[in-house]
Scaffold this active site. Sequence first.
Site, short mmCIF file in Angstrom:
data_model
loop_
_atom_site.label_atom_id
_atom_site.label_comp_id
_atom_site.label_asym_id
_atom_site.label_seq_id
_atom_site.Cartn_x
_atom_site.Cartn_y
_atom_site.Cartn_z
N ARG A 76 6.42 -6.41 16.17
CA ARG A 76 7.60 -5.98 16.73
C ARG A 76 8.09 -7.01 17.92
O ARG A 76 7.63 -6.86 19.12
CB ARG A 76 7.55 -4.57 17.35
CG ARG A 76 8.57 -3.92 17.93
CD ARG A 76 9.74 -3.80 17.06
NE ARG A 76 9.53 -2.68 16.03
CZ ARG A 76 10.05 -2.40 15.15
NH1 ARG A 76 10.86 -2.83 14.64
NH2 ARG A 76 9.65 -1.22 14.50
N HIS A 163 15.35 -12.30 11.82
CA HIS A 163 15.37 -11.12 12.68
C HIS A 163 15.20 -11.49 14.21
O HIS A 163 14.09 -11.02 14.66
CB HIS A 163 14.72 -10.08 11.92
CG HIS A 163 15.11 -8.62 12.62
ND1 HIS A 163 15.06 -8.10 13.80
CD2 HIS A 163 15.31 -7.54 11.88
CE1 HIS A 163 15.13 -7.04 13.78
NE2 HIS A 163 15.43 -6.48 12.61
N GLU A 267 20.79 -11.30 14.23
CA GLU A 267 19.95 -11.84 13.31
C GLU A 267 20.96 -12.78 12.16
O GLU A 267 21.96 -12.48 11.91
CB GLU A 267 19.48 -10.52 12.43
CG GLU A 267 18.60 -9.71 13.17
CD GLU A 267 18.47 -8.31 12.72
OE1 GLU A 267 18.30 -8.32 11.45
OE2 GLU A 267 18.54 -7.12 13.57
#
Length: 295
Positions: A76, A163, A267
């Site tokens: 993450r 991302h 992104e």
Amino acid sequence: MSDGEVEQLNRRWAIDGQARFEPGGGGLTRLAIHAAQATAHVYLHGAHVTAWQPTDHAPVLWLSSASRFEASKPIRGGVPICFPWFGPKPDDPDAPAHGLARTRTWNVSGVHVTADDEVVATFETRLQAFILTYTVTVGRTLTMSLHVLNESPHPQRFEAALHTYLTVGDIRQARVTGLEGTTFIDKVDGGRRKTQPNEPVLFTQETDRVYLDTDSACVLHDPVLLRRIVVDKSGSRSTVVWNPWIAKAARMDDFGDHEWPGMCCIETACVADNAVHLSPGADHAVNAVLSVQRS
Ligand code: BG6
């Protein structure tokens, strides 16, 4: 990966003082880069860049303190590679979100130093009909280039996103320029299509938008950290802007409940209307270039 396997990687690829494989979070193997003008980490798990910090600047990439570092889960923060689909897989709700590339172990295919003292690392994997080659160049700028080759005898369609999670002082005071006047899919309003006014993107609630048909560089203006982060790109016609805000952050078990004001995703993507179609043997590269300036 065993100590012996890490040592083998180092025997083949390490560059004295500038690039070395080591155990990172959860014992997953990462490449630690100390280039002349920046440091960075890249995990083999997902070919995932988790850190980039040019000399004399604060870290640019955001990484959650609650991130899992497990072989079956994406990390993450940093820059997960979404491929070959973005978001849920339309024909298979049980398939992992954002595709398969971010949870597989990639192979190393090169590490070298350029004449400009940048460190370049290259990773490869085969995924379904595709050969993916990912090149990360670490210096004053961070360049990430995902090259996709259709090695099958059939036409293929894919979506992709680099991302990128950026660190920001306070998302409520930040703004993103570069998307003025473009159409976006508003994922927090039932996927409605809207037009960004001739104004920067501001953040006052959960924001999850796919901007379409845009080649422009974006700038994250940060009046708290007194800097601008520029996300330049090519081979990408969409840009996704995301901050989960309070409730969604609380729902994600690998995202600290109070961390959402400190991040902003911009992104570099090829998704939805801008998915890429490749004939047999054809290729495409998605490139993102990050730089940071004091303001
Ligand atoms: C963004 C999507 O790109 O990624 C969001 O637009 C999503 O809808 C977010 O919530 C995070 O996705 P994940 O699968 O990493 O939790």
